[in-house]
Design a protein around this motif. Structure first.
Motif, mmCIF file in Angstrom:
data_model
loop_
_atom_site.group_PDB
_atom_site.id
_atom_site.type_symbol
_atom_site.label_atom_id
_atom_site.label_comp_id
_atom_site.label_asym_id
_atom_site.label_seq_id
_atom_site.Cartn_x
_atom_site.Cartn_y
_atom_site.Cartn_z
ATOM 1 N N ILE A 272 0.786 -1.245 0.068
ATOM 2 C CA ILE A 272 -0.014 0.030 -0.103
ATOM 3 C C ILE A 272 0.768 1.247 -0.049
ATOM 4 C CG2 ILE A 272 -0.079 0.412 2.558
ATOM 5 C CD1 ILE A 272 -3.286 0.343 0.415
ATOM 6 N N HIS A 273 2.147 1.221 0.391
ATOM 7 C CA HIS A 273 3.012 2.249 0.303
ATOM 8 C C HIS A 273 4.342 1.910 0.082
ATOM 9 C CE1 HIS A 273 4.196 6.212 2.060
ATOM 10 N NE2 HIS A 273 4.890 5.587 2.644
ATOM 11 N N THR A 274 4.901 2.213 -1.110
ATOM 12 C CA THR A 274 6.273 1.950 -1.417
ATOM 13 C C THR A 274 6.799 3.269 -2.026
ATOM 14 O OG1 THR A 274 7.879 0.604 -2.484
ATOM 15 C CG2 THR A 274 5.708 0.760 -3.370
ATOM 16 N N HIS A 275 8.188 3.553 -1.778
ATOM 17 C CA HIS A 275 8.980 4.350 -2.573
ATOM 18 C C HIS A 275 9.841 3.700 -3.632
ATOM 19 C CE1 HIS A 275 7.704 7.842 0.268
ATOM 20 N NE2 HIS A 275 7.867 6.870 1.072
ATOM 21 N N ASN A 276 9.535 2.572 -3.708
ATOM 22 C CA ASN A 276 10.184 1.788 -4.945
ATOM 23 C C ASN A 276 9.646 1.515 -6.042
ATOM 24 O OD1 ASN A 276 12.351 1.754 -3.047
ATOM 25 N ND2 ASN A 276 11.606 -0.273 -1.960
ATOM 26 N N GLY B 244 -1.105 11.968 0.036
ATOM 27 C CA GLY B 244 0.247 11.675 1.024
ATOM 28 C C GLY B 244 1.132 10.952 0.457
ATOM 29 N N GLU B 245 2.431 10.872 0.970
ATOM 30 C CA GLU B 245 2.293 10.703 2.459
ATOM 31 C C GLU B 245 2.536 12.131 2.987
ATOM 32 O OE1 GLU B 245 6.390 8.361 2.864
ATOM 33 O OE2 GLU B 245 5.735 9.216 4.811
ATOM 34 N N THR B 246 1.853 12.439 4.176
ATOM 35 C CA THR B 246 1.720 13.944 4.561
ATOM 36 C C THR B 246 1.729 13.632 5.925
ATOM 37 O OG1 THR B 246 0.698 15.987 4.562
ATOM 38 C CG2 THR B 246 -0.741 14.103 4.312
ATOM 39 N N THR C 113 6.118 -1.716 2.212
ATOM 40 C CA THR C 113 7.443 -1.778 2.431
ATOM 41 C C THR C 113 8.197 -0.459 2.725
ATOM 42 O OG1 THR C 113 7.551 -1.534 -0.083
ATOM 43 C CG2 THR C 113 7.626 -4.009 0.865
ATOM 44 N N ASP C 114 7.370 0.602 2.299
ATOM 45 C CA ASP C 114 7.869 2.024 2.330
ATOM 46 C C ASP C 114 9.488 2.109 1.540
ATOM 47 O OD1 ASP C 114 7.957 4.726 3.161
ATOM 48 O OD2 ASP C 114 8.551 4.261 5.466
ATOM 49 N N ASP C 115 10.368 2.634 2.277
ATOM 50 C CA ASP C 115 11.463 2.846 1.417
ATOM 51 C C ASP C 115 12.360 1.601 1.493
ATOM 52 O OD1 ASP C 115 12.143 3.382 3.811
ATOM 53 O OD2 ASP C 115 12.865 5.518 3.561
#
Ligand code: ZN
Length: 231
Positions: free
Chosen positions: A14-18, A80-82, A186-188
């Motif tokens: 749901i949230h990855t910078h990759n 977001g993200e915020t 996984t985020d960053d």
């Protein structure tokens, strides 16, 4: 549940910078709003926003104009993200102004908002009381007490690689998150989302397949997307 037997259930990040994208995985790319024009083409679902760490780099007018341009992007499913971060050195008042602007746009576009909160869960309660869109707390690591409060506000919780080195305090909090409010990310990090799924399925005492179905249902319901099958 009949239809779930006929489709291949994906893993959802749901949230990855990759950018990496495995065929079994649906990703929601988290883009920094200021970088969007540099992207050649946004081919995945994405969210966009000014990170609280960058809050003093832009004026309210600049951020407002960047947010305004997003509406046309079909892949945009969340703002977001915020959020708010008391651990970083960025002026807190400016963080608040930028966050409030994001919330306003999330409500205008009727999109969920992806929240970065570091030592600010109490600061965010005031916004939750009047928010008209769901909050997804990303990289969530809150205590049991705060988790209970957030559950009462109908919040969503996205768990990341911290589940792989879990503390007893966090374990207790994870166990009270309703199945319908859960996401994984996984985020960053370079962690494989499938590893996070496996760990959370063990923690919650359900099979990997059950967890995949639950999160896919949460995803399609919250973002009003078709039931996904990735072949
Ligand atoms: Zn992030």
């Amino acid at each position: 549940m009949e239809k779930t037997n006929k489709v291949k259930i994906p893993f959802i990040d749901i949230h990855t910078h990759n950018r990496e994208n495995h065929e079994e995985v649906i990703t929601v790319q988290s883009l920094f709003l200021q970088n969007i024009e540099l992207q050649n083409e946004i081919t995945t679902l994405f969210s966009a926003g000014i990170h609280p760490w960058h809050a003093t780099k832009f004026t309210i007018v600049e951020v407002s104009s960047m947010l305004e341009k997003l509406e046309k992007d079909k892949g945009l499913i969340a703002i977001g993200e915020t959020g708010l971060d008391r651990f970083c050195k960025v002026d807190f008042q400016q963080q608040k102004l930028i966050f409030e602007l994001h919330l306003e746009f999330a409500e205008k576009y009727r999109k969920p908002i992806i929240i970065h909160a570091v030592k600010t869960l109490n600061d965010l309660i005031i916004y939750l009381k009047r928010a008209k869109v769901p909050f997804i707390f990303h990289g969530y690591q809150g205590s049991t007490d705060i988790t209970k409060q957030l559950i009462n506000f109908g919040c969503y919780f996205s768990l990341g690689k911290s589940v792989l080195s879990i503390t007893p305090r966090f374990l207790e909090a994870i166990q009270i998150i309703p199945p319908t409010s859960l996401f994984l990310e996984t985020d960053d990090s370079n962690t494989d989302i499938r590893e996070i799924y496996l760990e959370v399925s063990k923690i919650r005492g359900i099979s990997l397949e059950e967890l995949k179905i639950q999160i896919t249902e949460n995803f399609t319901r919250l973002f009003e997307l078709p039931y996904y099958t990735k072949s």
